[in-house]
Write an enzyme that holds these catalytic residues in place. Structure first.
Site, PDB file in Angstrom:
ATOM      1  N   GLU A 112       0.824  -1.212   0.000  1.00 51.80           N
ATOM      2  CA  GLU A 112       0.000   0.000   0.000  1.00 51.80           C
ATOM      3  C   GLU A 112       0.856   1.260   0.000  1.00 51.80           C
ATOM      4  OE1 GLU A 112      -3.161   2.811   0.456  1.00 51.80           O
ATOM      5  OE2 GLU A 112      -2.856   0.895  -0.543  1.00 51.80           O
ATOM      6  N   HIS A 115       2.600   1.943  -3.306  1.00 51.06           N
ATOM      7  CA  HIS A 115       1.628   2.524  -4.235  1.00 51.06           C
ATOM      8  C   HIS A 115       1.483   4.024  -3.995  1.00 51.06           C
ATOM      9  CE1 HIS A 115      -1.782   2.939  -6.847  1.00 51.06           C
ATOM     10  NE2 HIS A 115      -2.602   3.241  -5.860  1.00 51.06           N
ATOM     11  N   HIS A 178     -11.905   5.599  -8.497  1.00 53.08           N
ATOM     12  CA  HIS A 178     -10.446   5.745  -8.444  1.00 53.08           C
ATOM     13  C   HIS A 178      -9.800   5.025  -9.634  1.00 53.08           C
ATOM     14  CE1 HIS A 178      -6.693   6.746  -6.616  1.00 53.08           C
ATOM     15  NE2 HIS A 178      -6.337   5.494  -6.387  1.00 53.08           N
ATOM     16  N   HIS A 284     -21.533  -7.796 -16.702  1.00 50.12           N
ATOM     17  CA  HIS A 284     -20.188  -7.569 -17.250  1.00 50.12           C
ATOM     18  C   HIS A 284     -19.912  -8.529 -18.408  1.00 50.12           C
ATOM     19  CE1 HIS A 284     -16.075  -6.319 -17.430  1.00 50.12           C
ATOM     20  NE2 HIS A 284     -15.597  -7.499 -17.079  1.00 50.12           N
ATOM     21  N   HIS A 342      -5.545  -8.426 -17.178  1.00 53.85           N
ATOM     22  CA  HIS A 342      -6.865  -7.943 -17.553  1.00 53.85           C
ATOM     23  C   HIS A 342      -6.948  -6.429 -17.349  1.00 53.85           C
ATOM     24  CE1 HIS A 342     -10.852  -8.975 -18.864  1.00 53.85           C
ATOM     25  NE2 HIS A 342     -11.429  -8.380 -17.827  1.00 53.85           N
TER      26      HIS A 342
END
Length: 387
Positions: A112, A115, A178, A284, A342
């Protein structure tokens, strides 16, 4: 006498300092590589490098989400008030002991915080691009400063959404926004790469231009739905393919599409039923078929547009990658590599389609197209090095 507790800015300033140090590496590399060149060459190189590092940041953000590290440090911008997890070992040890498989562990805390450091570094690069563009605009009136300026504003908003993902405990709406914000940042930087490269736009028929816009809109819709699947942990809600839990279209449950709600709960505060996750997944899947057909039609129509040959190939290749990795997520129980690819494929589609839109415009009667030959990788027509 009552005292007012002021906000502790120390962690934020220290994280910003680390971001500045991270950004110094790319900045020094651009300056050294183009120290004999002009400011335009440095601007082109810095813009392309910022786009590349932002693309990597989007992937690392996906890695953070997929490893359940989004709450690895449950406060923001530091980690339990410290600039690194090293200063928060006592708190992390206590949280990990109380819940060994919970959201707070030493590895998740580092993921985290890396990032956050990376995001701050990208923010510094975009700030540098903006300042550089304004400085050049004083010399050349033709320089556009509004694209980098808007990008700077957007990256600040993106940082605010990053903070909200933590403070609102991974709210699906905020996390999805986000993700979309990161994709939009890629689109903004892609436009700037085109502009600083000084390329000429190619005229195409109006119907083809409309098809390009429609395909782009569908891809953005699919990315939004994919983000909603991921942030609601609905990837494995459907077992098997092409059937979903042995059904073509399972019973519909719309509570999963309520936007403002907590993770795992409906808008009324009830635990979200599994059937809602199934409905999210099925939508989806269904939209993926529509997007694939739109891309196939666009790929066929683009065969006569010479200047978009490279982007046309990327469009098809990335779409195939999305299909393969999407199926792999279901068939192989959401492997990390397939999930990352992906997200990377979706980001690649955003960059490719944005480039195609920026590279083309509606053909006007009586106008002459510019027949240029693309060079490898970027499909550019300028022989000057970009980085």
């Amino acid at each position: 006498m009552n005292t007012i507790e002021l906000y502790n800015w120390a962690p934020a300033l220290r994280v910003m300092g680390l971001g500045l140090l991270i950004a110094l590496g790319p900045l020094c590399w651009v300056w050294l590589r183009h120290r004999q060149g002009d400011s335009a060459a440095r601007l082109r190189a810095l813009t392309v490098l910022t786009l590349f590092l932002t693309f990597d940041l989007v992937l690392f953000g996906a890695f953070t989400r997929l490893t359940d590290s989004g709450l690895g440090c449950p406060d923001w911008p530091g980690c339990y008030g410290s600039v690194t997890p090293l200063g928060a070992q006592v708190h992390i040890d206590a949280a990990q002991m109380a819940m060994p498989s919970g959201p707070v562990t030493h590895s998740k805390a580092w993921i985290e915080m890396i990032h956050r450091y990376w995001a701050t570094g990208v923010g510094v690069l975009i700030l540098t691009l903006t300042v550089f563009s304004w400085a050049r605009a004083k010399v050349s009136a033709a320089e556009s400063v509004w694209w980098p300026t808007f990008t700077l504003v957007w990256v600040c908003l993106q940082g605010a959404f990053g903070a909200l993902t933590v403070t609102l405990k991974l709210s699906p709406a905020i996390v999805t926004l986000h993700l979309l914000g990161g994709m939009f940042l890629l689109a903004l930087l892609s436009v700037q790469v085109f502009k600083v490269a000084g390329l000429v736009r190619e005229s195409i028929p109006a119907s083809l231009r409309i098809g390009l816009w429609v395909t782009t809109a569908l891809v953005w819709l699919q990315i939004s739905l994919g983000g909603w699947v991921s942030t609601n942990y609905a990837v494995l809600a459907c077992g098997g393919f092409p059937l979903c839990n042995a059904q073509w279209w399972p019973a519909w449950e719309g509570s999963g599409f309520a936007i403002w709600r907590e993770l795992g709960y409906s808008a009324t505060g009830q635990i979200l039923p599994f059937s809602a996750l199934v409905s999210i997944h099925v939508v989806h899947r269904a939209t993926a078929v529509v997007v694939a057909l739109a891309v196939a039609a666009l790929f066929w129509r683009l065969k006569t547009v010479k200047v978009l040959v490279r982007q046309r190939q990327w469009l098809l290749g990335l779409t195939v990658l999305q299909i393969v990795t999407g199926l792999s997520n279901v068939v192989f129980d959401w492997p990390l590599l397939a999930a990352l690819l992906h997200t990377g494929g979706a980001a690649g589609l955003v960059v490719t389609l944005t480039w195609m839109l920026t590279r083309s415009h509606v053909k006007v009667a009586g106008s002459h197209s510019v027949d240029t030959s693309p060079i490898p990788a970027m499909g550019l027509t300028d022989s000057r090095p970009l980085v």
